[in-house]
Design an enzyme around this catalytic site. Sequence first.
Site, PDB file in Angstrom:
ATOM      1  N   ASP A  54       1.494   5.531  -0.270  1.00 58.65           N
ATOM      2  CA  ASP A  54       0.870   6.815   0.059  1.00 58.65           C
ATOM      3  C   ASP A  54       1.028   7.769  -1.111  1.00 58.65           C
ATOM      4  O   ASP A  54       1.921   8.607  -1.145  1.00 58.65           O
ATOM      5  CB  ASP A  54       1.512   7.420   1.312  1.00 58.65           C
ATOM      6  CG  ASP A  54       0.999   6.799   2.576  1.00 58.65           C
ATOM      7  OD1 ASP A  54      -0.137   6.278   2.542  1.00 58.65           O
ATOM      8  OD2 ASP A  54       1.710   6.830   3.588  1.00 58.65           O
ATOM      9  N   LYS A  97       0.867  -1.174   0.000  1.00 58.29           N
ATOM     10  CA  LYS A  97       0.000   0.000   0.000  1.00 58.29           C
ATOM     11  C   LYS A  97       0.905   1.225   0.000  1.00 58.29           C
ATOM     12  O   LYS A  97       1.759   1.390   0.857  1.00 58.29           O
ATOM     13  CB  LYS A  97      -0.898  -0.017   1.251  1.00 58.29           C
ATOM     14  CG  LYS A  97      -1.590   1.290   1.550  1.00 58.29           C
ATOM     15  CD  LYS A  97      -2.582   1.678   0.464  1.00 58.29           C
ATOM     16  CE  LYS A  97      -3.338   2.933   0.835  1.00 58.29           C
ATOM     17  NZ  LYS A  97      -2.856   4.127   0.175  1.00 58.29           N
TER      18      LYS A  97
END
Length: 143
Positions: free
Chosen positions: A29, A27
């Site tokens: 940002d 994941k």
Amino acid sequence: MDWPVSVALARSVPELPTGTDWSYEVKLDGHRMIMWRTDAGVRLQARSGRDVTAAWGDLALAGHHLPAGTVLDGEAVITTEDGRISFEAAQARAASSPTRAHRLASQRPAHYITGVRTGSWVDTRRVIGRSQQVGDPRSRRPT
């Protein structure tokens, strides 16, 4: 395929599935977006469906190396001098006018982390291998 394209979204699950048919990704940002290489050029679409090509022109330029018809679902990220991904820098870019976005891109070019929307990982390597950002030593082919 019609514009806008829906993005693939993660689901919360109590535990990760296992088996040889599953793969996982980090994941990041950044800003989720679709990169669509058309016969006429490159379009970038935010998760909301909004056209964000003007704010991410450096990524659109890199996308011109893809074959027409390629649709990528990925994350636009910007790194700091020490190589860390900066969500704040991505937010600043996304909220910029085209003129400011161009200036920010010259200071900190964006990177597009992705997999090919349809097809296999082998297809991903074949397509993305030709589209590295020119002059960026951190850009490399998938292994």
